[in-house]
Design a protein around this motif. Structure first.
Motif, PDB file in Angstrom:
ATOM      1  N   LEU A  64       0.864  -1.176   0.000  1.00 40.04           N
ATOM      2  CA  LEU A  64       0.000   0.000   0.000  1.00 40.04           C
ATOM      3  C   LEU A  64       0.898   1.221   0.000  1.00 40.04           C
ATOM      4  N   VAL A  65       0.553   2.202  -0.817  1.00 37.78           N
ATOM      5  CA  VAL A  65       1.248   3.487  -0.799  1.00 37.78           C
ATOM      6  C   VAL A  65       0.213   4.518  -0.386  1.00 37.78           C
ATOM      7  N   ASN A  66       0.444   5.116   0.763  1.00 37.26           N
ATOM      8  CA  ASN A  66      -0.505   6.084   1.323  1.00 37.26           C
ATOM      9  C   ASN A  66      -1.912   5.485   1.417  1.00 37.26           C
ATOM     10  N   ARG A  67      -1.968   4.242   1.885  1.00 37.52           N
ATOM     11  CA  ARG A  67      -3.206   3.493   2.135  1.00 37.52           C
ATOM     12  C   ARG A  67      -3.956   3.077   0.877  1.00 37.52           C
ATOM     13  N   THR A  68      -3.298   3.149  -0.274  1.00 38.47           N
ATOM     14  CA  THR A  68      -3.912   2.729  -1.535  1.00 38.47           C
ATOM     15  C   THR A  68      -3.138   1.536  -2.072  1.00 38.47           C
ATOM     16  N   HIS A  69      -3.872   0.455  -2.410  1.00 34.23           N
ATOM     17  CA  HIS A  69      -3.236  -0.765  -2.905  1.00 34.23           C
ATOM     18  C   HIS A  69      -2.503  -0.471  -4.211  1.00 34.23           C
ATOM     19  N   LEU A  70      -1.293  -0.950  -4.298  1.00 31.76           N
ATOM     20  CA  LEU A  70      -0.477  -0.793  -5.492  1.00 31.76           C
ATOM     21  C   LEU A  70      -0.770  -1.961  -6.415  1.00 31.76           C
ATOM     22  N   PRO A  71      -1.352  -1.716  -7.578  1.00 35.13           N
ATOM     23  CA  PRO A  71      -1.754  -2.818  -8.457  1.00 35.13           C
ATOM     24  C   PRO A  71      -0.588  -3.442  -9.211  1.00 35.13           C
ATOM     25  N   GLY A  72      -0.419  -4.734  -9.065  1.00 27.35           N
ATOM     26  CA  GLY A  72       0.510  -5.526  -9.848  1.00 27.35           C
ATOM     27  C   GLY A  72       1.898  -4.947 -10.057  1.00 27.35           C
ATOM     28  N   PRO A  73       2.691  -5.626 -10.883  1.00 31.33           N
ATOM     29  CA  PRO A  73       4.067  -5.210 -11.138  1.00 31.33           C
ATOM     30  C   PRO A  73       4.179  -3.809 -11.757  1.00 31.33           C
ATOM     31  N   GLU A  74       3.186  -3.407 -12.529  1.00 32.96           N
ATOM     32  CA  GLU A  74       3.246  -2.078 -13.145  1.00 32.96           C
ATOM     33  C   GLU A  74       3.209  -0.967 -12.099  1.00 32.96           C
ATOM     34  N   GLY A  75       2.667  -1.243 -10.937  1.00 33.27           N
ATOM     35  CA  GLY A  75       2.610  -0.260  -9.859  1.00 33.27           C
ATOM     36  C   GLY A  75       3.977   0.060  -9.278  1.00 33.27           C
ATOM     37  N   LEU A  76       4.953  -0.816  -9.505  1.00 35.75           N
ATOM     38  CA  LEU A  76       6.295  -0.565  -8.982  1.00 35.75           C
ATOM     39  C   LEU A  76       6.948   0.647  -9.641  1.00 35.75           C
ATOM     40  N   ALA A  77       6.443   1.055 -10.791  1.00 34.22           N
ATOM     41  CA  ALA A  77       6.983   2.223 -11.485  1.00 34.22           C
ATOM     42  C   ALA A  77       6.380   3.527 -10.969  1.00 34.22           C
ATOM     43  N   SER A  78       5.463   3.444 -10.008  1.00 34.81           N
ATOM     44  CA  SER A  78       4.827   4.641  -9.453  1.00 34.81           C
ATOM     45  C   SER A  78       5.858   5.509  -8.734  1.00 34.81           C
ATOM     46  N   GLY A  83       7.538  12.160   2.217  1.00 33.23           N
ATOM     47  CA  GLY A  83       6.495  11.937   3.209  1.00 33.23           C
ATOM     48  C   GLY A  83       5.556  10.787   2.903  1.00 33.23           C
ATOM     49  N   ASP A  84       5.704  10.143   1.746  1.00 34.23           N
ATOM     50  CA  ASP A  84       4.849   8.997   1.434  1.00 34.23           C
ATOM     51  C   ASP A  84       5.088   7.870   2.432  1.00 34.23           C
ATOM     52  N   VAL A  85       4.082   7.008   2.562  1.00 33.83           N
ATOM     53  CA  VAL A  85       4.166   5.852   3.450  1.00 33.83           C
ATOM     54  C   VAL A  85       3.904   4.592   2.631  1.00 33.83           C
ATOM     55  N   ILE A  86       4.856   3.677   2.683  1.00 31.20           N
ATOM     56  CA  ILE A  86       4.685   2.358   2.067  1.00 31.20           C
ATOM     57  C   ILE A  86       4.391   1.380   3.189  1.00 31.20           C
ATOM     58  N   ALA A  87       3.339   0.598   3.026  1.00 34.00           N
ATOM     59  CA  ALA A  87       2.997  -0.414   4.023  1.00 34.00           C
ATOM     60  C   ALA A  87       2.982  -1.790   3.362  1.00 34.00           C
ATOM     61  N   PHE A  88       3.590  -2.753   4.036  1.00 30.33           N
ATOM     62  CA  PHE A  88       3.566  -4.142   3.608  1.00 30.33           C
ATOM     63  C   PHE A  88       2.511  -4.838   4.464  1.00 30.33           C
ATOM     64  N   VAL A  89       1.498  -5.411   3.806  1.00 31.26           N
ATOM     65  CA  VAL A  89       0.429  -6.095   4.535  1.00 31.26           C
ATOM     66  C   VAL A  89       0.250  -7.490   3.943  1.00 31.26           C
ATOM     67  N   THR A  90      -0.198  -8.412   4.775  1.00 25.89           N
ATOM     68  CA  THR A  90      -0.444  -9.766   4.301  1.00 25.89           C
ATOM     69  C   THR A  90      -1.823  -9.826   3.642  1.00 25.89           C
ATOM     70  N   PRO A  91      -1.932 -10.547   2.521  1.00 24.08           N
ATOM     71  CA  PRO A  91      -3.236 -10.696   1.867  1.00 24.08           C
ATOM     72  C   PRO A  91      -4.172 -11.516   2.753  1.00 24.08           C
ATOM     73  N   MET A  92      -5.449 -11.245   2.629  1.00 24.06           N
ATOM     74  CA  MET A  92      -6.442 -11.980   3.401  1.00 24.06           C
ATOM     75  C   MET A  92      -7.370 -12.691   2.449  1.00 24.06           C
ATOM     76  N   GLU A  93      -7.844 -13.863   2.866  1.00 24.57           N
ATOM     77  CA  GLU A  93      -8.816 -14.616   2.093  1.00 24.57           C
ATOM     78  C   GLU A  93     -10.065 -14.785   2.927  1.00 24.57           C
ATOM     79  N   GLY A  94     -11.115 -15.126   2.270  1.00 26.71           N
ATOM     80  CA  GLY A  94     -12.348 -15.396   3.008  1.00 26.71           C
ATOM     81  C   GLY A  94     -13.535 -14.790   2.312  1.00 26.71           C
ATOM     82  N   GLY A  95     -14.608 -14.793   3.002  1.00 24.33           N
ATOM     83  CA  GLY A  95     -15.797 -14.229   2.376  1.00 24.33           C
ATOM     84  C   GLY A  95     -17.010 -14.591   3.170  1.00 24.33           C
TER      85      GLY A  95
END
Length: 95
Positions: A64-78, A83-95
């Motif tokens: 997440l960059v500033n609480r927005t999910h970074l989509p796929g590999p193309e997001g790495l070029a963002s 002052g930006d914040v990068i967060a590493f979070v574990t994916p969740m499954e369920g429903g």
């Protein structure tokens, strides 16, 4: 520029810390930040989290960059800004 990096759940354990600040050059991208983290974080985090993210393999973590999910590999070029914040979070499954 300075960015903040946060780790949650099991990723916090792999990183050996809950957060850190990283200095990057102007115009740095998310990929640049991940490469810089590879020099700072334990080898287990680099191998299990950063490696798959930068090589386009299925990731162990979502970014997440500033609480927005970074989509796929193309997001790495963002571009990042001071002052930006990068967060590493574990994916969740369920429903």
């Amino acid at each position: 520029m300075e960015i903040a990096v946060r780790f949650t759940g099991v990723l916090r354990s792999l990183a050996g810390q809950s957060s850190l600040d990283v200095s990057l050059g102007t115009g740095a991208t998310v990929r640049d930040a991940l490469l810089a983290l590879g020099d700072t974080l334990p080898p287990a985090f680099t191998e299990q989290v950063l490696g798959p993210l930068t090589e386009g393999d299925p990731p162990l973590a979502l970014i997440l960059v500033n609480r927005t999910h970074l989509p796929g590999p193309e997001g790495l070029a963002s571009a990042l800004a001071d002052g930006d914040v990068i967060a590493f979070v574990t994916p969740m499954e369920g429903g």
